[in-house]
Every structure is written in structure tokens, then in C-alpha cells.
Design an enzyme around this catalytic site. Sequence first.
Site, PDB file in Angstrom:
ATOM      1  N   ASP A 148       0.734  -1.383   0.165  1.00 58.07           N
ATOM      2  CA  ASP A 148      -0.115   0.348   0.080  1.00 58.07           C
ATOM      3  C   ASP A 148       0.343   1.036   0.046  1.00 58.07           C
ATOM      4  O   ASP A 148       1.516   1.218   0.696  1.00 58.07           O
ATOM      5  CB  ASP A 148      -0.639  -0.079   0.915  1.00 58.07           C
ATOM      6  CG  ASP A 148      -0.125   0.002   2.842  1.00 58.07           C
ATOM      7  OD1 ASP A 148       0.664  -0.654   2.637  1.00 58.07           O
ATOM      8  OD2 ASP A 148      -0.566   0.894   3.707  1.00 58.07           O
ATOM      9  N   GLU A 202       0.331  -0.785   6.339  1.00 58.57           N
ATOM     10  CA  GLU A 202       0.536   0.219   6.657  1.00 58.57           C
ATOM     11  C   GLU A 202       1.437   1.137   6.627  1.00 58.57           C
ATOM     12  O   GLU A 202       1.494   2.058   7.679  1.00 58.57           O
ATOM     13  CB  GLU A 202       2.413  -0.443   5.679  1.00 58.57           C
ATOM     14  CG  GLU A 202       3.579  -0.200   7.064  1.00 58.57           C
ATOM     15  CD  GLU A 202       4.189   0.848   6.998  1.00 58.57           C
ATOM     16  OE1 GLU A 202       5.421   1.503   7.727  1.00 58.57           O
ATOM     17  OE2 GLU A 202       4.295   1.530   6.175  1.00 58.57           O
TER      18      GLU A 202
END
Length: 382
Positions: free
Chosen positions: A72, A137
Site C-alpha cells: 500500500d 502499513e
Amino acid sequence: MTPIPDPAQLTARLIRCASVTPDEGGALVLLADVLGAAGFECHRVDREGVPNLFARWGAQGARTFGFNGHTDVVPPGDPASWTHPPFSGHEAEGWIWGRGATDMKSGVAAFAAAAIGFVTQTPPPDGAVILAITGDEEGPGKHGTRALLDWMAARGERMDVCIVGEPSNPDRMGEMIKIGRRGSMTLQIEAHGIQGHAAYPHRARNPIHALLRLLHELTDAPLDEGTEHFDPSGLQVTTVDCGNPASNVIPERARAVINIRFNDAHTAESLDRMIRARAAAISAETKVDFAISTDVSGESFLTAPGPFVDLVAGVVREETGLDPVLSTSGGTSDARFVKDHCPVLEFGLVGHFMHQVDERVPADQVRQLARIYRRILERYFA
């Protein structure tokens, strides 16, 4: 024979997946396809709508080397501000452009390529390699690496050691390995007094004065002088507010937020206890009440220098010619979750352009990182 992907080209392919947290954007699907073709057993581990990927080559229970990373990315901002579209994975003049080029699709691609090359050699290695890749994250982080580790524990999966592939180097490849991180906690402090007219302070209790006194006590002296592997802890006041537009009114409430980055001389509990004790003493004297809420992002941790640290540092030294600094600087990372399961280090690319417009990475640096990861695997299982 399974082809070994070019880590630079795999980085570009991953960048083309618009995986802004919490969207997966196809990045984990692509990674699972690449790893699965090389014989990795892949599982999607999604929790509360957050996408994650677990991949293992080799037998469960064998000696296992782990890698943790994320696909991500943060939002790119205005695409018009970019030289090349942020999800183009544009390759030009030795650079790969796009959101995630540095943080950290390149690190994931480098380890995936290194691991595929390592496990498909003849004869195959005696051991197992795990990739635990999250899609959460850059966001809240509650259902990303934590979910993967919970899933692994429930199924008897383990890692004996782990590298987190965050960009660890400030300026040059090979200059720094993160062997730990400071803890992080945020405290919301609200002082409750009695509202009144500024001309008649004896009829009021000023929460601002009490709050400022507490903040002065907390910031007047350092929390510590640092420890063997950590710099001094730091306490920063990040918000002070009373929401009072009137200049002649003593407000009823005042609020502050503080953030503490703390070393291994403290725990979040010990710091919380200290702050509450000081607030209680001031409250007893001023009759202003304090309400404190605490959010702990993670405790400090350290992977002490030893065989694993020496192995990684030795490979980095051989490949780059630099003697890496063993550091605990910087903010938090998902290593704060992994450290409860096995020794963990952070080593990745140079972090110059992460989270910036025109984020980019030298293609040769990605390939160099893959060589370092491959050599670490070879040395670990030798």
C-alpha cells in the site's frame, strides 16, 4: 526452470497497481501470481476488509527466513504536479517513477526476486522462506502485519528471523541498518476548571494555567540522556487549544496533545504513570482536574548485535563497500509487531524521495538490493 523476475521491472509493474491504502489495487494479486509460479504457497489473509498476503516456500516448521513489507502507498496528491503520472511506473534514464517506488514496492520486488532466485536453484535450499506482505502499513495498521502474524500463529507458522524492507538508508546504499526503533505514544490531556470573568479570577479556576504548568514540567528537562543503542527520548507538545474566542472569559477547559518517542529506558506504562502522577500533584494544588487518554503505537525494541546482525552487516559491507551504522533512529514501522515473534532488522533502499511528488528510485539500486537480499539468504542457510 522458473524465470527470475527482474526486480526493477517487477517494481514498475507493482507501481502500476494503484494501491492507495486501503485499496489493494491488484498489487497483492500480481505478487501472488509471481511467487506462486515459483512454487510458493500463497494465502490471502484479509481482516476487516484489509488485504494481506502470506507466501511460503519450503516445509512448515523448517528453519525459516522471513520478510515483511507492504504494497500500500500514500495518496499521490495532484497528479498534475508529477513529471510522470504517479501510477505509470515510468522507466527513463535509469529511474523508475511513481508512488511506491521508494516506499516500498521496490523493497518488496527486490526480496521477491531474490527469494525466487534462491529457492529455484539446484539443489534447492534446506529451509523455508516466508513473505508477509500487508496492504495496511500506511494506514491505521491494525489489520495488516498484526493480522498476518495472528494468522501465522494460529496455524503454527513461524519466522526464525525477519527483515523488514523499509528504506533504511538516509543517503547512500549500505550506510545504515535499523536494529531497533523507539517506542511511540500520544497522550490527550484535558484540564477541567471553572469558567469565569477574567476580571474576577478568584471566582474561576483557570485550566490553561494548570495545563501550562504541567506542560512546563514535562518539557523543562530531558526524559533521559540516551542509552547504549538509543538517542535521548523526546517529548513534543503538538497541540494546545481551549476553543475560547472571548478575551475576557476564563475558559472551562483547555486541551493539549503530546507525542513521546521513547527509548529502552522507559516503557509506555512507566511514562504514562509519571505523567499522571505529575498531573495529580498539580490538580491537588490548583483544584483543576485532568483527564488523560493514552494511545500507544508501539514499545521500543532492540535486536541486539549478534549473529543475525553480523550476517546482514557483513553482506551489506561486501556488496556496497560501506560499514553500515547500526541505528535505532526514525519513526515507527511494522517491525514493532514482528519483534514479538522473532529477531527483526530493517534494511532497504535509500529513502530520499518517499512520500514526495515525483517519487522515484534508480533501477540499479533496486537490483543491488535484490543481490544483497539473495546473498543474505545464501549466507543464512549455508
